[in-house]
Design an enzyme around this catalytic site. Structure first.
Site, mmCIF file in Angstrom:
data_model
loop_
_atom_site.group_PDB
_atom_site.id
_atom_site.type_symbol
_atom_site.label_atom_id
_atom_site.label_comp_id
_atom_site.label_asym_id
_atom_site.label_seq_id
_atom_site.Cartn_x
_atom_site.Cartn_y
_atom_site.Cartn_z
ATOM 1 N N GLU A 302 18.634 9.810 -28.049
ATOM 2 C CA GLU A 302 19.529 9.534 -29.175
ATOM 3 C C GLU A 302 20.515 10.681 -29.401
ATOM 4 O O GLU A 302 21.732 10.473 -29.459
ATOM 5 C CB GLU A 302 18.700 9.309 -30.448
ATOM 6 C CG GLU A 302 19.521 9.005 -31.676
ATOM 7 C CD GLU A 302 20.070 7.590 -31.636
ATOM 8 O OE1 GLU A 302 19.287 6.653 -31.801
ATOM 9 O OE2 GLU A 302 21.284 7.416 -31.423
ATOM 10 N N ASP A 306 24.597 10.608 -28.840
ATOM 11 C CA ASP A 306 25.488 10.739 -30.001
ATOM 12 C C ASP A 306 26.437 11.921 -29.825
ATOM 13 O O ASP A 306 27.637 11.822 -30.104
ATOM 14 C CB ASP A 306 24.676 10.952 -31.292
ATOM 15 C CG ASP A 306 23.788 9.765 -31.633
ATOM 16 O OD1 ASP A 306 23.954 8.704 -31.010
ATOM 17 O OD2 ASP A 306 22.919 9.918 -32.519
ATOM 18 N N SER A 551 23.197 2.387 -31.374
ATOM 19 C CA SER A 551 23.129 3.848 -31.433
ATOM 20 C C SER A 551 24.364 4.483 -30.818
ATOM 21 O O SER A 551 24.746 5.584 -31.211
ATOM 22 C CB SER A 551 21.918 4.349 -30.645
ATOM 23 O OG SER A 551 20.762 4.227 -31.407
#
Ligand SMILES: *[C@@H]1O[C@H](CO)[C@@H](O)[C@H](O)[C@H]1NC(C)=O
Ligand SMILES: *[C@@H]1O[C@H](CO)[C@@H](O)[C@H](O)[C@H]1NC(C)=O
Ligand SMILES: *[C@@H]1O[C@H](CO)[C@@H](O)[C@H](O)[C@H]1NC(C)=O
Ligand SMILES: *[C@@H]1O[C@H](CO)[C@@H](O)[C@H](O)[C@H]1NC(C)=O
Length: 636
Positions: A302, A306, A551
């Site tokens: 994640e 990001d 995400s």
């Protein structure tokens, strides 16, 4: 001489009689005991309960109107955002509210010295015996136990005098306890916390199909691998930030999720050479740090995703990383919100220890400092790729947090959340039964929170269709993940979205019954927008992997909005703040690439269809940066 005491006695008896003459009304009620719990016994009358009474804030009925006043594109006050002080003053509970609740307690025989009012006058606390609490609230407290062995004290409903009820938001402990254990289920290796949304296997996380043989990085291959050039081509992102001294972009991560600098360098080396060796500007919230003890996709996927995309797309603007929660307890969204808005720490009863982590960490070996409260500044755009299922949270808890997003909007912050990766099902592919409980095999759709909050901008996922070119229209993402979307069971349809939702429901009536989703036509629909969520090339633990999820969609959208802010800030305009009233307005018609194909399956159905106009799969569509820039520059 005798007369005076008589008068005051008369007044006293009048005051203490008031609670008895005001009728008792049910303040909160639960219809069922959540799955996995069983009743053990009636609670011991002499046990002590830390009663916490959340006071109703002032002006909450005007919240949406006030937010629209600074966010509506046609409002004379567009962009005139509020200071934190004005927000906290406007919504603080009134003196009448504080006095009414205090008088009720003292009038019911509780000594005034035992009743404490929080510093910000937003909640009242009292240690009461079970017997006292039962008498005050006209209820019975019981002890319940969960299949995991956890115990919890709760009541089924409680009553308050009518004149008190209207000043109270909710009381803890009472009927609330449903959400916690679900997330606790798989938080192995942690201190058994209930709120640790950063743990692998808990809440929303991206998915991977594993390591890739070789990177293609060609516009011809965006259907197989998404890289920065694909995103720039899809959304027309041609812009180099200039107002970097005034702008800010924040990405939130929940420990133990963490980035690895080696992964950032590996990605930047291939795609963003300027950034090699650069790190995000980390703001540690409640002891958060980029841990390196645990690695693997479940810990690094994640954050690596990001930051690699977020930092690259807004370069040279530095990205702020809000790393939230320690290694032992982790943290919830409320812990983060406390850090960026001090008035929220004590707002309407304060955080709920059943959902939110408490600091100093009571489990030991973690963060021993005080909870961060107003210690971090909110960035102009904040993207979060984590989420809960709405049904895991009580309506009161969800409403309280949702109101906080409206306050951030009043202050000019754009709040983005990914919409979920399981289509109309909840995270973990779980659906609801007829009572709204999460059950495997349930057939009712399970919306994602906070995307359902009308004051958040929810971001769904799209894909470049297999075999299609980057110039052809995208579809809703239908590989590895399905774009989260649907209609809330808790939140009402906001005015800015009414025409869009009505158009969808009348032009393309879904083939589902009211037992499958909130078909009233009066519920908040989500997501609001979408962006690509398939086949991202991400460096994770020293290898390039293909990654999927809303995400990815949320930080990419956040980057694009940050570039819009840059252009506005550069000419002395305000940041765009809460964008929903603007993007749904006629002035923004056609500013998104409308997505009209694909759907979001779940709960044994095909889900909803992407259709012309807004739909509960891809919202208004994907960003068309040049269009968005031109239209936002045209606003004051
Ligand atoms: C309730 O009791 C706890 C533990 O003794 C104490 O820390 C707390 O300050 C008390 N709260 C109030 C409102 O008296
Ligand atoms: C945890 O969740 C699983 C579903 O993934 C369920 O089958 C299991 O019973 C739960 N375990 C506990 C202890 O509640
Ligand atoms: C929970 O953890 C167990 C053991 O690690 C695993 O087998 C199971 O699939 C997990 N369940 C969920 C819902 O993540
Ligand atoms: C549907 O949404 C409305 C508006 O929030 C709400 O009042 C209603 O209770 C919801 N219905 C169901 C079945 O959840």
């Amino acid at each position: 001489m005798l007369f005076l005491p008589l008068v005051s006695l008369a007044l006293l008896s009048l005051a203490s009689a008031e609670p008895r003459i005001s009728p008792l009304i049910t303040h909160e009620k639960r219809s069922h005991i959540p799955a996995g719990w069983s009743h053990t016994h009636r609670h011991d009358p002499v046990a002590v309960l830390p009663l916490r009474i959340g006071l109703v804030q002032s002006n909450m009925d005007k919240l949406e109107k006030l937010l629209l006043d600074v966010s509506g594109p046609e409002s004379a006050n567009y962009g005139k955002h509020w200071s934190a002080g004005k927000v906290s003053q406007t919504f603080a509970p009134s003196r009448e509210t504080v006095d009414t609740v205090r008088d009720w307690l003292t009038g019911s025989g509780i000594e005034a010295s035992r009743v404490k009012l929080s510093g910000a006058r937003t909640w009242i606390e009292l240690n009461a015996t079970v017997e006292e609490a039962e008498r005050l609230l006209n209820t019975e407290y019981h002890v319940y136990s969960h299949t995991t062995g956890k115990e919890h004290v709760a009541c089924d409903s409680y009553k308050l005098p009518e004149h008190v009820s209207k000043h109270v938001d909710f009381i803890l402990p009472s009927i609330h306890f449903d959400a916690v254990i679900k997330r606790d289920n798989n938080s192995s290796g942690s201190g058994g916390t209930l709120s640790n949304i950063g743990q692998p296997g808990v809440g929303l996380k991206p998915k991977t199909t594993g390591t890739i043989g070789s990177i293609i990085n060609e516009l011809e291959a965006c259907d197989q691998q998404i890289t920065l050039i694909c995103l720039r081509a899809l959304y027309g992102i041609v812009y180099v930030p200039v107002a970097t001294d005034r702008n800010s972009y924040g990405i939130v991560e929940y420990t133990p999720q963490a980035y690895l600098q080696t992964d950032l360098n590996m990605f930047f080396g291939n795609f963003s050479p300027n950034l090699v060796g650069k790190s995000p500007a980390m703001v540690s919230v409640d002891g958060g740090y980029a841990q390196t003890e645990y690695t693997g996709f479940g810990y690094n996927g994640e954050s690596d995703l990001d930051l690699q995309y977020g930092m690259s797309l807004v370069d040279p603007l530095p990205v702020t990383l809000y790393q939230t929660g320690d290694m032992v307890e982790g943290a919830s969204f409320n812990n983060f919100l406390d850090a960026i808005d001090g008035s929220y720490c004590t707002f309407e009863g304060g955080d709920d220890p059943y959902y939110d982590s408490t600091y100093p960490d009571p489990y030991g070996g973690g963060y021993e400092g005080p909870e961060d409260c107003g210690t971090a500044a909110p960035a102009h755009v904040i993207s979060t790729s984590y989420g809960y299922n709405e049904a895991e949270l009580s309506p009161a808890y969800a409403a309280r947090q949702c109101a906080e997003y409206a306050k951030l909007g009043l202050m000019g912050t754009t709040v983005l959340y990914s919409s979920g990766d399981d289509g109309v099902a909840g995270n973990g592919n779980v659906c609801l039964d007829a009572n709204g409980n999460e059950v495997y095999g349930g057939t009712r759709f399970n919306p994602t929170f906070p995307g359902v909050c009308p004051y958040v901008t929810s971001v769904g996922a799209t894909q470049v269709n297999p075999g299609a070119s980057v110039t052809e229209p995208e579809s809703a993402c239908m590989q590895v993940i399905y774009s989260g979307g649907g209609f809330s069971n808790y939140f009402a349809l906001p005015s800015y979205q009414a025409a869009a939702v009505e158009h969808y429901l009348t032009a393309y009536p879904p083939a589902y019954s009211a037992s499958q989703y909130n078909a009233t036509g009066k519920a908040r629909g989500f997501p609001d927008v979408a962006a690509n969520g398939a086949n991202y090339v991400v460096a994770v633990d020293g290898e390039f992997e293909l990654v999927y999820g809303t995400s990815a969609s949320s930080p990419v959208t956040g980057s694009i909005l940050t570039l819009v802010n840059d252009a506005r800030l550069a000419i002395g305009k305000s940041p765009i703040g809460f964008i929903n009233p603007t993007i749904y307005s006629p002035a923004f018609a056609g500013a998104f690439h409308d997505i009209t194909t694909g759907s979001n399956p779940g709960c044994g159905t095909n889900g909803f269809n992407a259709t012309p106009g807004w739909d509960p799969v891809t919202g208004l569509g994907t960003p068309n940066f040049p269009q968005l820039l031109a239209r936002w520059l045209a606003l004051p």
